[in-house]
Write a protein that holds these residues in place. Structure first.
Motif, short mmCIF file in Angstrom:
data_model
loop_
_atom_site.label_atom_id
_atom_site.label_comp_id
_atom_site.label_asym_id
_atom_site.label_seq_id
_atom_site.Cartn_x
_atom_site.Cartn_y
_atom_site.Cartn_z
N GLY A 18 47.23 88.63 -51.61
CA GLY A 18 46.82 87.29 -52.02
C GLY A 18 45.37 87.29 -52.44
N ASN A 19 44.76 86.10 -52.41
CA ASN A 19 43.38 85.93 -52.83
C ASN A 19 42.53 85.44 -51.67
OD1 ASN A 19 45.23 85.33 -55.31
ND2 ASN A 19 43.29 86.02 -56.13
N LEU A 20 41.29 85.92 -51.62
CA LEU A 20 40.37 85.47 -50.57
C LEU A 20 40.06 83.99 -50.75
CD1 LEU A 20 40.02 88.59 -50.43
CD2 LEU A 20 37.67 88.16 -49.78
N THR A 21 40.12 83.24 -49.65
CA THR A 21 39.86 81.81 -49.70
C THR A 21 38.39 81.48 -49.49
OG1 THR A 21 40.30 81.53 -47.34
CG2 THR A 21 42.17 81.26 -48.86
N ARG A 22 37.63 82.46 -49.04
CA ARG A 22 36.19 82.28 -48.83
C ARG A 22 35.55 83.66 -48.88
NH1 ARG A 22 38.75 81.66 -43.81
NH2 ARG A 22 38.01 83.09 -42.20
N ASP A 23 34.24 83.68 -49.06
CA ASP A 23 33.53 84.95 -49.04
C ASP A 23 33.68 85.59 -47.66
OD1 ASP A 23 32.61 84.70 -51.63
OD2 ASP A 23 30.68 83.85 -51.04
N PRO A 24 33.89 86.90 -47.61
CA PRO A 24 33.99 87.57 -46.31
C PRO A 24 32.72 87.40 -45.51
CG PRO A 24 34.72 89.02 -48.08
CD PRO A 24 34.09 87.82 -48.73
N GLU A 25 32.88 87.19 -44.20
CA GLU A 25 31.74 87.01 -43.30
C GLU A 25 31.62 88.24 -42.41
OE1 GLU A 25 30.57 84.30 -39.44
OE2 GLU A 25 31.95 83.47 -40.91
N VAL A 81 32.20 93.63 -37.79
CA VAL A 81 33.50 92.97 -37.90
C VAL A 81 33.42 91.96 -39.05
CG1 VAL A 81 32.89 91.28 -36.11
CG2 VAL A 81 35.29 91.66 -36.69
N CYS A 82 34.41 92.00 -39.92
CA CYS A 82 34.45 91.14 -41.09
C CYS A 82 35.65 90.19 -40.96
CB CYS A 82 34.61 91.99 -42.35
SG CYS A 82 34.77 91.05 -43.87
N GLU A 83 35.41 88.91 -41.23
CA GLU A 83 36.48 87.92 -41.18
C GLU A 83 36.56 87.23 -42.54
OE1 GLU A 83 35.39 85.42 -37.91
OE2 GLU A 83 36.25 86.80 -36.44
N PHE A 84 37.79 86.99 -42.99
CA PHE A 84 38.01 86.28 -44.24
C PHE A 84 39.37 85.61 -44.22
CE2 PHE A 84 39.35 90.66 -44.82
CZ PHE A 84 40.57 90.57 -45.48
N GLY A 85 39.54 84.66 -45.12
CA GLY A 85 40.82 83.97 -45.25
C GLY A 85 41.57 84.51 -46.44
N LEU A 86 42.89 84.47 -46.36
CA LEU A 86 43.74 84.98 -47.43
C LEU A 86 44.80 83.93 -47.76
CD1 LEU A 86 44.18 87.64 -49.06
CD2 LEU A 86 45.95 88.21 -47.41
N THR A 93 40.95 89.84 -39.95
CA THR A 93 39.80 90.50 -39.37
C THR A 93 39.88 91.99 -39.69
OG1 THR A 93 39.79 88.93 -37.54
CG2 THR A 93 38.55 90.95 -37.21
N ALA A 94 38.75 92.56 -40.12
CA ALA A 94 38.67 94.00 -40.38
C ALA A 94 37.44 94.53 -39.65
CB ALA A 94 38.57 94.29 -41.87
N TRP A 95 37.61 95.65 -38.96
CA TRP A 95 36.55 96.20 -38.12
C TRP A 95 35.87 97.40 -38.76
CZ3 TRP A 95 35.08 94.15 -33.44
CH2 TRP A 95 35.89 93.13 -32.95
N ARG A 96 34.68 97.68 -38.29
CA ARG A 96 33.88 98.86 -38.61
C ARG A 96 33.65 99.01 -40.12
NH1 ARG A 96 36.85 99.81 -34.07
NH2 ARG A 96 35.69 100.53 -32.26
N GLU A 97 33.72 100.24 -40.64
CA GLU A 97 33.40 100.48 -42.05
C GLU A 97 34.38 99.77 -42.98
OE1 GLU A 97 32.94 102.78 -39.73
OE2 GLU A 97 30.81 103.16 -40.02
N GLY A 115 35.61 96.82 -42.57
CA GLY A 115 35.08 95.48 -42.69
C GLY A 115 33.82 95.43 -43.54
N GLU A 116 32.94 96.41 -43.36
CA GLU A 116 31.73 96.45 -44.17
C GLU A 116 32.04 96.63 -45.65
OE1 GLU A 116 28.10 98.12 -41.57
OE2 GLU A 116 29.66 99.62 -41.95
N THR A 117 33.02 97.46 -45.96
CA THR A 117 33.41 97.69 -47.35
C THR A 117 33.93 96.41 -47.99
OG1 THR A 117 33.94 100.00 -46.87
CG2 THR A 117 34.90 99.06 -48.87
N ILE A 118 34.78 95.68 -47.27
CA ILE A 118 35.31 94.42 -47.79
C ILE A 118 34.18 93.43 -48.02
CG2 ILE A 118 36.77 92.43 -47.25
CD1 ILE A 118 38.52 94.46 -45.60
N ALA A 119 33.28 93.31 -47.05
CA ALA A 119 32.16 92.37 -47.17
C ALA A 119 31.24 92.73 -48.34
CB ALA A 119 31.36 92.33 -45.87
#
Length: 134
Positions: A11-18, A28-33, A51-55, A57-61
């Motif tokens: 799907g598509n991200l509903t907000r910028d990853p945090e 830890v990166c959190e985002f909506g889908l 939620t995505a953890w460690r690297e 999550g950093e890559t997604i952000a």
């Protein structure tokens, strides 16, 4: 009895990853889908918190932003907590352990925030970072 907990969503991200960090410094990166669901003549949308953890999550952000398409593979996680007013709350989240950056089908690098290589999608997994000590 066999238990199995896997989910795959595109799907598509509903907000910028945090991107945040735990007290011990783990990213830890959190985002909506948002995932479209077509039902005969109408279309509905399901929303998921991921939620995505460690690297991973950093890559997604670092590379994704609101509206970008992404494929997420992971597991469902049920959590409970007590709200400030004392009420009990619960939620089901998706914990990502593999993501694939999807193209929008447009021009080179369009909407991705990074150059695309010949239209190839880019895939990352927690397994890509197994040799890094945490």
């Amino acid at each position: 009895m066999v238990s199995y907990n896997r989910v795959i969503l595109a799907g598509n991200l509903t907000r910028d990853p945090e991107l945040r960090f735990t007290q011990s410094g783990v990213p830890v990166c959190e985002f909506g889908l948002a995932v479209n669901r077509v039902r005969s003549k109408s279309e509905e949308v399901d929303f998921f918190d991921v939620t995505a953890w460690r690297e991973l999550g950093e890559t997604i952000a670092n590379y994704k932003k609101k509206g970008d398409p992404i494929l997420v593979e992971g597991r469902l996680q049920y959590r409970t907590w007590e709200a400030q007013d004392g009420s009990k709350r619960s939620k089901v989240d998706v914990v990502a352990d593999n993501v694939q950056f999807l193209g929008r089908g447009g021009g080179e690098g369009e909407g991705s925030g990074r150059p695309r290589r010949g239209g190839d999608d880019v895939e990352f997994s927690e397994k890509d970072f197994d040799d890094i000590p945490f």
